[in-house]
Enzyme design. Sequence first.
Site, PDB file in Angstrom:
ATOM      1  CB  SER A  13      10.208  27.180   6.491  1.00 38.12           C
ATOM      2  OG  SER A  13      10.186  28.260   7.382  1.00 38.12           O
ATOM      3  CG  ASN A  14       7.559  28.484  11.298  1.00 36.24           C
ATOM      4  OD1 ASN A  14       8.144  28.063  12.285  1.00 36.24           O
ATOM      5  ND2 ASN A  14       7.816  29.666  10.763  1.00 36.24           N
ATOM      6  NE  ARG A  61      -9.058  43.209   7.151  1.00 38.06           N
ATOM      7  CZ  ARG A  61      -7.837  43.012   6.650  1.00 38.06           C
ATOM      8  NH1 ARG A  61      -7.312  41.812   6.638  1.00 38.06           N
ATOM      9  NH2 ARG A  61      -7.137  44.005   6.150  1.00 38.06           N
ATOM     10  NE  ARG A  87      -5.594  38.727   3.603  1.00 38.61           N
ATOM     11  CZ  ARG A  87      -5.532  39.874   2.934  1.00 38.61           C
ATOM     12  NH1 ARG A  87      -4.405  40.244   2.356  1.00 38.61           N
ATOM     13  NH2 ARG A  87      -6.583  40.659   2.848  1.00 38.61           N
ATOM     14  CG  ASN A 103       0.714  34.170  14.780  1.00 40.77           C
ATOM     15  OD1 ASN A 103       0.911  33.729  13.645  1.00 40.77           O
ATOM     16  ND2 ASN A 103       1.138  35.376  15.138  1.00 40.77           N
ATOM     17  CG  HIS A 105       5.370  38.098  15.840  1.00 40.17           C
ATOM     18  ND1 HIS A 105       4.890  38.657  14.664  1.00 40.17           N
ATOM     19  CD2 HIS A 105       6.151  39.043  16.410  1.00 40.17           C
ATOM     20  CE1 HIS A 105       5.363  39.879  14.542  1.00 40.17           C
ATOM     21  NE2 HIS A 105       6.135  40.136  15.577  1.00 40.17           N
ATOM     22  CB  THR A 137      -6.184  37.933  21.774  1.00 36.12           C
ATOM     23  OG1 THR A 137      -5.008  38.724  21.578  1.00 36.12           O
ATOM     24  CG2 THR A 137      -5.943  36.923  22.878  1.00 36.12           C
ATOM     25  CG  ASP A 141       1.868  40.074  15.263  1.00 41.94           C
ATOM     26  OD1 ASP A 141       1.511  38.939  14.891  1.00 41.94           O
ATOM     27  OD2 ASP A 141       2.302  40.925  14.484  1.00 41.94           O
TER      28      ASP A 141
HETATM   29  C1  GAR Z   1       7.950  33.364   9.854  1.00 43.73           C
HETATM   30  O1  GAR Z   1       9.143  34.002  10.189  1.00 43.73           O
HETATM   31  C2  GAR Z   1       6.842  33.751  10.823  1.00 43.73           C
HETATM   32  O2  GAR Z   1       7.302  33.932  12.132  1.00 43.73           O
HETATM   33  C3  GAR Z   1       6.381  35.054  10.221  1.00 43.73           C
HETATM   34  O3  GAR Z   1       6.382  34.830   8.843  1.00 43.73           O
HETATM   35  C4  GAR Z   1       7.405  33.885   8.523  1.00 43.73           C
HETATM   36  C5  GAR Z   1       6.782  32.783   7.707  1.00 43.73           C
HETATM   37  O4  GAR Z   1       7.753  31.871   7.277  1.00 43.73           O
HETATM   38  N1  GAR Z   1       5.074  35.410  10.723  1.00 43.73           N
HETATM   39  C6  GAR Z   1       4.708  36.651  11.035  1.00 43.73           C
HETATM   40  O5  GAR Z   1       5.411  37.618  10.866  1.00 43.73           O
HETATM   41  C7  GAR Z   1       3.310  36.777  11.621  1.00 43.73           C
HETATM   42  N2  GAR Z   1       3.141  38.027  12.272  1.00 43.73           N
HETATM   43  P1  GAR Z   1       7.347  30.422   6.806  1.00 43.73           P
HETATM   44  O6  GAR Z   1       6.243  30.611   5.752  1.00 43.73           O
HETATM   45  O7  GAR Z   1       8.595  29.864   6.192  1.00 43.73           O
HETATM   46  O8  GAR Z   1       6.869  29.633   7.994  1.00 43.73           O
END
Ligand code: GAR
Length: 213
Positions: A13-14, A61, A87, A103, A105, A137, A141
């Site tokens: 969704s982002n 990895r 990942r 990123n 978070h 970095t 997070d």
């Molecule tokens: C979002 O809430 C994002 O902030 C989180 O995963 C979700 C993905 O949603 N990311 C983390 O937790 C990274 N540490 P999306 O696939 O709908 O964008």
Amino acid sequence: MKKVVILISGRGSNMQAILDARLPLTVAAVISNDSSAAGLEFARASGVATRVVDHRAYAERAAFDAALAAEIDEFKPELVVLAGFMRILTDGFVRRYAGRLINIHPSLLPVFPGLHTHRRALEAGVRVHGCTVHFVTPTLDHGPIIVQAAVPVAHDDTEDTLAQRVLAEEHRIYAQAVRWFCEDRLEIRDDGTVRLARAQDAVGALCSPACEA
Ligand code: GAR
């Protein structure tokens, strides 16, 4: 126009919010580590190239990260956007894209890095929660903060209701941060903080730096 590659693992969704924002940039590709990521379908329907680099095909990895970097580099992006890319990345990967890897978070970093941020916020009884866009970095997070949006916690919030309100803010600030990057307005200073050129006065805003309309 700058070229951007977006990495996703699931819903996307982002990524969708960034595409929908019609920013002055080219989303060159959306890459996922999982072929079943729902977001891939939206990207394809939007006419964006998609690729899958399945992490399960790599024992190490570092080998996965090398394959991922090879795919990314084919598109020669100026910016790599992690949008729910779940990942952990190796130091080598992070260094390769230093200053051009961002990123989102779902917490007000540096509190609640890692998973289950909404549950942990409720358990901690915080009154204000939110989300953060930051440069990546090697520490998970962590990294220079570009923008944060605060979300008040209601007394009857559940993990889901809180997550929904935070997600709406994520969509807003991620598109904004990507726009700032593409406008060359972000500078990582020697002290690890980010300076936004032509920032508006953020006093009283629940989003800092204040987002433009
Ligand atoms: C979002 O809430 C994002 O902030 C989180 O995963 C979700 C993905 O949603 N990311 C983390 O937790 C990274 N540490 P999306 O696939 O709908 O964008």
